[in-house]
Every structure is written in structure tokens, then in C-alpha cells.
Scaffold this active site. Structure first.
Site, PDB file in Angstrom:
ATOM      1  CE1 TYR A  41       6.992 104.532  35.056  1.00 60.59           C
ATOM      2  CE2 TYR A  41       9.025 103.606  35.943  1.00 60.59           C
ATOM      3  CZ  TYR A  41       7.720 104.043  36.130  1.00 60.59           C
ATOM      4  OH  TYR A  41       7.175 104.007  37.388  1.00 60.59           O
ATOM      5  CG  ASP A  42      14.094 102.452  33.875  1.00 55.25           C
ATOM      6  OD1 ASP A  42      13.094 102.275  34.599  1.00 55.25           O
ATOM      7  OD2 ASP A  42      14.691 101.510  33.321  1.00 55.25           O
ATOM      8  CB  SER A  87      10.786  97.457  43.494  1.00 52.94           C
ATOM      9  OG  SER A  87      11.419  97.709  42.274  1.00 52.94           O
ATOM     10  CD  GLU A 117      19.465  84.955  41.852  1.00 53.27           C
ATOM     11  OE1 GLU A 117      18.300  85.257  41.533  1.00 53.27           O
ATOM     12  OE2 GLU A 117      19.776  84.640  43.004  1.00 53.27           O
ATOM     13  CE  LYS A 119      15.143  93.986  37.074  1.00 53.02           C
ATOM     14  NZ  LYS A 119      13.957  93.971  36.233  1.00 53.02           N
ATOM     15  NE  ARG A 140       6.036  94.071  41.919  1.00 52.15           N
ATOM     16  CZ  ARG A 140       6.996  94.771  41.368  1.00 52.15           C
ATOM     17  NH1 ARG A 140       8.223  94.695  41.847  1.00 52.15           N
ATOM     18  NH2 ARG A 140       6.787  95.516  40.301  1.00 52.15           N
ATOM     19  CE  LYS A 290      18.232  88.044  43.901  1.00 59.36           C
ATOM     20  NZ  LYS A 290      17.332  86.919  43.673  1.00 59.36           N
ATOM     21  CE  LYS A 314      15.362  97.925  35.867  1.00 60.49           C
ATOM     22  NZ  LYS A 314      14.104  98.482  35.495  1.00 60.49           N
TER      23      LYS A 314
HETATM   24  P1  NAD Z   1      12.628  96.366  38.447  1.00 66.24           P
HETATM   25  O1  NAD Z   1      12.280  95.951  37.064  1.00 66.24           O
HETATM   26  O2  NAD Z   1      13.600  97.452  38.547  1.00 66.24           O
HETATM   27  O3  NAD Z   1      13.210  95.088  39.241  1.00 66.24           O
HETATM   28  C1  NAD Z   1      12.605  94.396  40.283  1.00 66.24           C
HETATM   29  C2  NAD Z   1      11.961  93.127  39.825  1.00 66.24           C
HETATM   30  O4  NAD Z   1      12.866  92.302  39.124  1.00 66.24           O
HETATM   31  C3  NAD Z   1      11.517  92.234  40.968  1.00 66.24           C
HETATM   32  O5  NAD Z   1      10.324  92.669  41.523  1.00 66.24           O
HETATM   33  C4  NAD Z   1      11.391  90.908  40.271  1.00 66.24           C
HETATM   34  O6  NAD Z   1      10.074  90.743  39.827  1.00 66.24           O
HETATM   35  C5  NAD Z   1      12.283  91.024  39.075  1.00 66.24           C
HETATM   36  N1  NAD Z   1      13.332  89.997  38.955  1.00 66.24           N
HETATM   37  C6  NAD Z   1      13.633  89.331  37.816  1.00 66.24           C
HETATM   38  N2  NAD Z   1      14.614  88.457  38.012  1.00 66.24           N
HETATM   39  C7  NAD Z   1      14.957  88.524  39.320  1.00 66.24           C
HETATM   40  C8  NAD Z   1      15.902  87.826  40.125  1.00 66.24           C
HETATM   41  N3  NAD Z   1      16.719  86.907  39.624  1.00 66.24           N
HETATM   42  N4  NAD Z   1      15.971  88.159  41.440  1.00 66.24           N
HETATM   43  C9  NAD Z   1      15.170  89.107  41.967  1.00 66.24           C
HETATM   44  N5  NAD Z   1      14.244  89.799  41.246  1.00 66.24           N
HETATM   45  C10 NAD Z   1      14.145  89.519  39.934  1.00 66.24           C
HETATM   46  O7  NAD Z   1      11.441  96.825  39.268  1.00 66.24           O
HETATM   47  P2  NAD Z   1       9.878  96.713  39.078  1.00 66.24           P
HETATM   48  O8  NAD Z   1       9.344  97.391  40.267  1.00 66.24           O
HETATM   49  O9  NAD Z   1       9.434  95.327  38.764  1.00 66.24           O
HETATM   50  O10 NAD Z   1       9.559  97.541  37.786  1.00 66.24           O
HETATM   51  C11 NAD Z   1       9.987  98.812  37.569  1.00 66.24           C
HETATM   52  C12 NAD Z   1      10.429  98.858  36.141  1.00 66.24           C
HETATM   53  O11 NAD Z   1       9.331  98.538  35.288  1.00 66.24           O
HETATM   54  C13 NAD Z   1      10.882 100.220  35.718  1.00 66.24           C
HETATM   55  O12 NAD Z   1      12.255 100.415  36.009  1.00 66.24           O
HETATM   56  C14 NAD Z   1      10.596 100.206  34.227  1.00 66.24           C
HETATM   57  O13 NAD Z   1      11.709  99.677  33.552  1.00 66.24           O
HETATM   58  C15 NAD Z   1       9.425  99.281  34.134  1.00 66.24           C
HETATM   59  N6  NAD Z   1       8.208 100.084  33.917  1.00 66.24           N
HETATM   60  C16 NAD Z   1       7.983 100.479  32.665  1.00 66.24           C
HETATM   61  C17 NAD Z   1       6.884 101.280  32.385  1.00 66.24           C
HETATM   62  C18 NAD Z   1       6.637 101.700  30.962  1.00 66.24           C
HETATM   63  O14 NAD Z   1       5.680 102.455  30.721  1.00 66.24           O
HETATM   64  N7  NAD Z   1       7.430 101.265  30.004  1.00 66.24           N
HETATM   65  C19 NAD Z   1       6.006 101.667  33.418  1.00 66.24           C
HETATM   66  C20 NAD Z   1       6.271 101.220  34.710  1.00 66.24           C
HETATM   67  C21 NAD Z   1       7.395 100.433  34.956  1.00 66.24           C
END
Ligand code: NAD
Length: 331
Positions: A41-42, A87, A117, A119, A140, A290, A314
Site C-alpha cells: 500500500y505504502d 496522520s 517512541e 509506533k 479516529r 517527535k 516505518k
Molecule cells: P501511519 O500508520 O503512517 O501513522 C500514523 C499513526 O500512527 C497515528 O495516527 C497513530 O494512530 C499511530 N501511532 C502509533 N504509535 C504512535 C505514537 N507513539 N505516536 C504517535 N502516533 C502513533 O498512518 P495512518 O494514517 O494511521 O495509516 C496509514 C497506513 O496504514 C499506511 O501507511 C499503510 O501502512 C496502512 N494502510 C494499509 C492498507 C492496506 O490495505 N494494507 C490500507 C490503508 C492503510
């Protein structure tokens, strides 16, 4: 790559990418049942960013690059987030982290302290406490409107229903399913002839977004909270202080966090967790870096989708991990 690409060719590819990404997002965020791996996806997402950067006229408000998360499921009461749940920008290698540091150094003077931190790979939630009592929990959703999951969150044992002090605060973090609970749940589902969950993140999301709280109660979920959005009586001036103050209120935070005085130190922390990741009892998909001081965060501000003062590194896909690390990490 796109040197000889015409506008029309780019437009066509952008359309194809958006159609795919929208379908994958629907499966991931609404159905909690992804059909492709996150790193795939990424890759598609970053191709879209690349094309939109080269052809800015192709950027539209409904592009996946301009939006956060998914949509709200029918059956749930909607919760409007007064402060949007955003995000994070992504980094995939050491160079991306060095670029992040450079961008920050251009905007603020002097040394910058970072906090690293883990993730946590779960579902983002926002909890509201009034005079120390938990009054609301929400997902969210699309970042602006989420689902009211108060009844389900009440069943999660790590979430205090009453804080140690009668504070009125809003705090956000991740609800996740520990690896052991995930394996147990999937084993049971398999034995009962039910579909298994793709990963702990989807299992946690699927459990919290159930209309019947008895299901969430049985799933052994947990939380790590990491962001204060309404400080109420809290007096923190940095992310580190905020997390310590949450601990004092009885809120569970993750203790693997580390203050770093330089981006090199950040890189060492990130590198160490390439190894340590598999030993943790919960899934992480990266490291969040951060800017520690809130006054510096304020100076840096936000883009439409994410804060400028944070980035999510990531991890490479598990199976490709060794090779990718050798190529990308040692820049
Ligand atoms: P993201 O995964 O890139 O990161 C943001 C999220 O990380 C925040 O919203 C929060 O929920 C989380 N997070 C966890 N620990 C944290 C911490 N210590 N501090 C701050 N935030 C923390 O972004 P996203 O918008 O949540 O998701 C997008 C990602 O989801 C994509 O990059 C992809 O990897 C995945 N995705 C996968 C599919 C699929 O079909 N496989 C589809 C859509 C999205």
C-alpha cells in the site's frame, strides 16, 4: 522516471492509483480486512505522492494523499473531534530521517531535542475525562469525525475509568491486541470455522468497532496513550513531561521512549529496534520521532494531514527486512 511523462499519462496513472488506494483503504479501515500488505500500500501511495508533486494540478481535495483514515461505520454515534486526529509523515530509511532533521533545522534555531517512541500497530483512539471520570472514547474515523466506542473502551482493563486526580483532559493513543491474544483468538476462530484476522491491528480494530461490548470485553485488548490534546490541569511543557504526567494519573504509556539530543542518536534508537521488535509482546510497525518541546512544536505547526514536528519511521516488510536494511540503512 517521469521525465518524459505527459500530463495525460500522469493523469491516467493517478486515476488508477487512487481507485486502487481507495479500495484498499476501504478494506483496511472500514472492513478491518486488508487484501494487501502495508508496504505494498505504502509503495502505491508514494508513487501517487511522486506524481502529484511533479504534476501539482492533479492534486484534488479527495485524493488519498489529502485525507486521513477511513469513514464512520453505520450503527455508531458520531463524535466530532474538535482537534482533528491526524496522520504522520513517513520515513523509510536513514536519509528520510536526516531530511526530516534538516527541514526542522531550517525552521527553528539552535539544537532540537527529539523523543523517540514505538509506533504501536493498533487503532488510534481519543479518550475524554471530565473531573477524572472517563466520559467518552472515540475512534479516529476520517480524522474529523470518529465513532463513539465508549462502551467498548470501558471493557479494556488498562484504561482507567477514573484518574488518580480529578482532571479534565483529552488524551489519545493506540488500542492494540497483544501478540499472544491475537494468536489465541485466531486459533479459536479457526477451530470454530470462522475467518481469521490478518494481523493484530485488524483484530483490535474489528473488536473495538463491534456494537456489542461483550465481544470487545472477551478480546483482551490493551492501550498505550501518547498524546495530550486537552491539557486541562496538566502543566507539561514537553512530550516527555506530558507522558510522565499521564503515568502519574494512572494512564498507561509506553516506557521504551527515549530522549535524543541529535538525529544520529535517533538513528541508533531506530536501528536497535529493527532487532528488538520481534521480542516485544505487541506489534510495532515503526518508530515515531517527535520534537520534544511543545514551544518548538508550535513554531513548526501542521500540514493538512500531519504535524511538521513528527515523523513515523516505518520498518521494512518483515520478509524483505534483512536485504532492505543492508541496502537502505547504511547510507
Ligand atoms: P501511519 O500508520 O503512517 O501513522 C500514523 C499513526 O500512527 C497515528 O495516527 C497513530 O494512530 C499511530 N501511532 C502509533 N504509535 C504512535 C505514537 N507513539 N505516536 C504517535 N502516533 C502513533 O498512518 P495512518 O494514517 O494511521 O495509516 C496509514 C497506513 O496504514 C499506511 O501507511 C499503510 O501502512 C496502512 N494502510 C494499509 C492498507 C492496506 O490495505 N494494507 C490500507 C490503508 C492503510
Amino acid at each position: 522516471m517521469t521525465e518524459k511523462y505527459s500530463f495525460d499519462q500522469a493523469k491516467e496513472e493517478v486515476f488508477q492509483l487512487r481507485t486502487k488506494l481507495e479500495q484498499y483503504s476501504y478494506e483496511y479501515y472500514v472492513k478491518d480486512n486488508p487484501s494487501i500488505e502495508d508496504h505494498e500500500y505504502d509503495k502505491l501511495y508514494h508513487r501517487l505522492v511522486e506524481l502529484e508533486t511533479e504534476f501539482p494540478d492533479l492534486v484534488t481535495g479527495d485524493s488519498p494523499t489529502q485525507r486521513v483514515g477511513g469513514t464512520v461505520l453505520p450503527g455508531f454515534t458520531k463524535v466530532v473531534h474538535e482537534i482533528p486526529m491526524l496522520s504522520l509523515g513517513n520515513a523509510f530509511n536513514k536519509n528520510d530521517l536526516l531530511d526530516f532533521d534538516q527541514r526542522i533545522k531550517k525552521l527553528v534555531e539552535g539544537e532540537v531535542e527529539y523523543i523517540c517512541e514505538l509506533k504501536i500497530d493498533g487503532l488510534a483512539v481519543s479518550l475524554k475525562y471530565e473531573e477524572g471520570k472517563l466520559v467518552q472514547a472515540a475512534t479516529r474515523g476520517d480524522g474529523t469525525v470518529g465513532e463513539d466506542i465508549t462502551q467498548n473502551i470501558r471493557t479494556v482493563k488498562s484504561v482507567p475509568l477514573r484518574l488518580k486526580k480529578p482532571y479534565s483532559i483529552e488524551v489519545r493513543g493506540e488500542c492494540y491486541m497483544p501478540k499472544s491474544s491475537f494468536l489465541k483468538l485466531n486459533k479459536e476462530r479457526e477451530e470454530n470455522g470462522e475467518d481469521v484476522f490478518a494481523n493484530p491491528r485488524n483484530a483490535a480494530a474489528g473488536s473495538l468497532r463491534q456494537l456489542d461490548p461483550k465481544i470487545a470485553a472477551k478480546r483482551n485488548l490493551s492501550t498505550f496513550l501518547y498524546t495530550v490534546t486537552d491539557f486541562g490541569e496538566l502543566t507539561a511543557t514537553s512530550q516527555e513531561e506530558a507522558l510522565n504526567q499521564l503515568d502519574e494519573l494512572g494512564i498507561k504509556t509506553n516506557h521504551e521512549r527515549k530522549l535524543c539530543q541529535s538525529i544520529e542518536e535517533v538513528c541508533q534508537y531506530v536501528e536497535a529496534f529493527h532487532e528488538k521488535r520481534s521480542e516485544l509482546p505487541y506489534e510495532i510497525d515503526g518508530i515515531v520521532i517527535k520534537v520534544n518541546r511543545f514551544s518548538t512544536q508550535e513554531k513548526l505547526g501542521f500540514t493538512v494531514k500531519a504535524p511538521r514536528w513528527a515523523i513515523a519511521y516505518k520498518f521494512p516488510a518483515e520478509e524483505a527486512q534483512t536485504i532492505v536494511r543492508e541496502i537502505e540503512w547504511t547510507v
